[in-house]
Scaffold this motif. Structure first.
Motif, PDB file in Angstrom:
ATOM      1  N   SER A  47       0.823  -1.211   0.000  1.00  0.00           N
ATOM      2  CA  SER A  47       0.000   0.000   0.000  1.00  0.00           C
ATOM      3  C   SER A  47       0.856   1.261   0.000  1.00  0.00           C
ATOM      4  CB  SER A  47      -0.936   0.013   1.222  1.00  0.00           C
ATOM      5  OG  SER A  47      -1.860  -1.056   1.146  1.00  0.00           O
ATOM      6  N   THR A  48       2.054   1.168   0.563  1.00  0.00           N
ATOM      7  CA  THR A  48       2.980   2.305   0.550  1.00  0.00           C
ATOM      8  C   THR A  48       3.302   2.712  -0.887  1.00  0.00           C
ATOM      9  OG1 THR A  48       3.966   1.651   2.664  1.00  0.00           O
ATOM     10  CG2 THR A  48       5.264   3.116   1.264  1.00  0.00           C
ATOM     11  N   ILE A  49       3.451   1.731  -1.770  1.00  0.00           N
ATOM     12  CA  ILE A  49       3.724   2.023  -3.178  1.00  0.00           C
ATOM     13  C   ILE A  49       2.575   2.816  -3.783  1.00  0.00           C
ATOM     14  CG2 ILE A  49       3.997   0.984  -5.471  1.00  0.00           C
ATOM     15  CD1 ILE A  49       5.552  -1.285  -4.126  1.00  0.00           C
ATOM     16  N   LEU A  50       1.331   2.401  -3.505  1.00  0.00           N
ATOM     17  CA  LEU A  50       0.177   3.138  -4.027  1.00  0.00           C
ATOM     18  C   LEU A  50       0.156   4.559  -3.488  1.00  0.00           C
ATOM     19  CD1 LEU A  50      -2.814   0.590  -3.955  1.00  0.00           C
ATOM     20  CD2 LEU A  50      -1.107   0.994  -5.732  1.00  0.00           C
ATOM     21  N   ASN A  51       0.453   4.715  -2.207  1.00  0.00           N
ATOM     22  CA  ASN A  51       0.432   6.054  -1.595  1.00  0.00           C
ATOM     23  C   ASN A  51       1.511   6.963  -2.178  1.00  0.00           C
ATOM     24  OD1 ASN A  51      -1.752   5.487   0.082  1.00  0.00           O
ATOM     25  ND2 ASN A  51      -0.453   4.711   1.722  1.00  0.00           N
ATOM     26  N   ILE A  52       2.627   6.386  -2.568  1.00  0.00           N
ATOM     27  CA  ILE A  52       3.690   7.170  -3.209  1.00  0.00           C
ATOM     28  C   ILE A  52       3.235   7.613  -4.601  1.00  0.00           C
ATOM     29  CG2 ILE A  52       5.999   7.009  -4.236  1.00  0.00           C
ATOM     30  CD1 ILE A  52       6.806   5.317  -1.793  1.00  0.00           C
ATOM     31  N   ILE A  53       2.618   6.702  -5.356  1.00  0.00           N
ATOM     32  CA  ILE A  53       2.112   7.063  -6.688  1.00  0.00           C
ATOM     33  C   ILE A  53       1.065   8.159  -6.580  1.00  0.00           C
ATOM     34  CG2 ILE A  53       0.855   6.231  -8.720  1.00  0.00           C
ATOM     35  CD1 ILE A  53       2.079   3.457  -8.159  1.00  0.00           C
TER      36      ILE A  53
END
Length: 254
Positions: A47-53
């Motif tokens: 989910s961290t990856i999605l939040n970065i995007i």
């Protein structure tokens, strides 16, 4: 959007107790119209990856690029679907769908016509005056997706969008949501713990390691050239091959 690229993303969290490394050198591309799923152990940083995007988090190192330009300089519009549908219980289906446009002060006649078209196309116009507690879980997820589509996003981020549903509802909802995303020609990146769900909906599956997470393997899913739906994909004789391949890569004993 021609190409979304995550380039050498690192993410460290700082607390009183010290520094926690979450993501380690994450790089991948997403082409327009692709459906990408990210799987991996719980807590590895999916989910961290999605939040970065989405721009909700700033990586410790690395960048997100759209056609080789920093994402904050692009015209990319991002829609985000969370684990829960986030519908307001005191608003009707129509008012929930219009909410994003109201927040952005973009309520126009054209926008209203587009919302009506979406609700008609995906079987919700007759339920426009209903409230969320009068709808099934799958229908609520459809409403949440149409609310996201109403702002005409370039890319959709899906964070465990079906996890709150029972198994049968989850299968039906994933089928419906997939068809809507493909019909609207949207690019999608989904985080899920469900390997079968990832295989049935995706063009590619990215497998993350335990934290600090890196991409262990990328699996191209080629069950068929034009599968009508995730349910049809599950019937493909090669489905179990992809499932077993991904499961082995997600060995949690390491």
């Amino acid at each position: 959007m021609k190409n979304l690229r995550l380039s050498h993303i690192y993410m460290n969290y700082h607390t009183i107790k010290g520094e926690t490394e979450t993501l380690k050198d994450i790089s991948f591309n997403v082409e327009h119209g692709e459906f990408i799923s990210i799987v991996g152990p719980s807590g590895c940083g999916k989910s961290t990856i999605l939040n970065i995007i989405a721009g909700l988090l700033t990586p410790s190192k690395g960048e997100v690029l759209v056609d080789n330009e920093p994402i904050n300089k692009s015209l990319l519009k991002i829609g985000y679907m969370f684990q829960k549908d986030q519908l307001f219980q005191w608003l009707s289906v129509l008012d929930n769908v219009l909410l994003g446009l109201k927040v952005q002060n973009k309520i126009t006649n054209d926008a209203k016509d587009k919302v009506k078209e979406l609700l008609l196309t995906y079987g919700l116009w007759d339920f426009r005056d209903y409230y969320p507690n009068q709808l099934s879980g799958g229908m609520r997820q459809r409403v949440a997706l149409i609310r996201t589509l109403a702002i005409d996003p370039t890319i959709l981020l899906l964070d465990e969008p079906f996890s709150a549903l029972d198994y049968q509802s989850r299968l039906n909802a994933s089928d419906e949501i997939y068809k809507i995303i493909k019909n609207e020609n949207k690019t999608a990146i989904m985080v899920t713990h469900d390997i079968a769900e990832a295989i049935s909906m995706s063009n590619r599956v990215l497998i993350l390691s335990m934290r600090p997470a890196f991409i262990k393997k990328e699996i191209k899913i080629d069950l068929c050239e034009k599968c009508e739906s995730p349910l049809k994909s599950r019937e493909n004789p090669n489905f179990s091959f992809f499932f077993n391949t991904i499961w082995k890569e997600m060995d949690l004993s390491e």
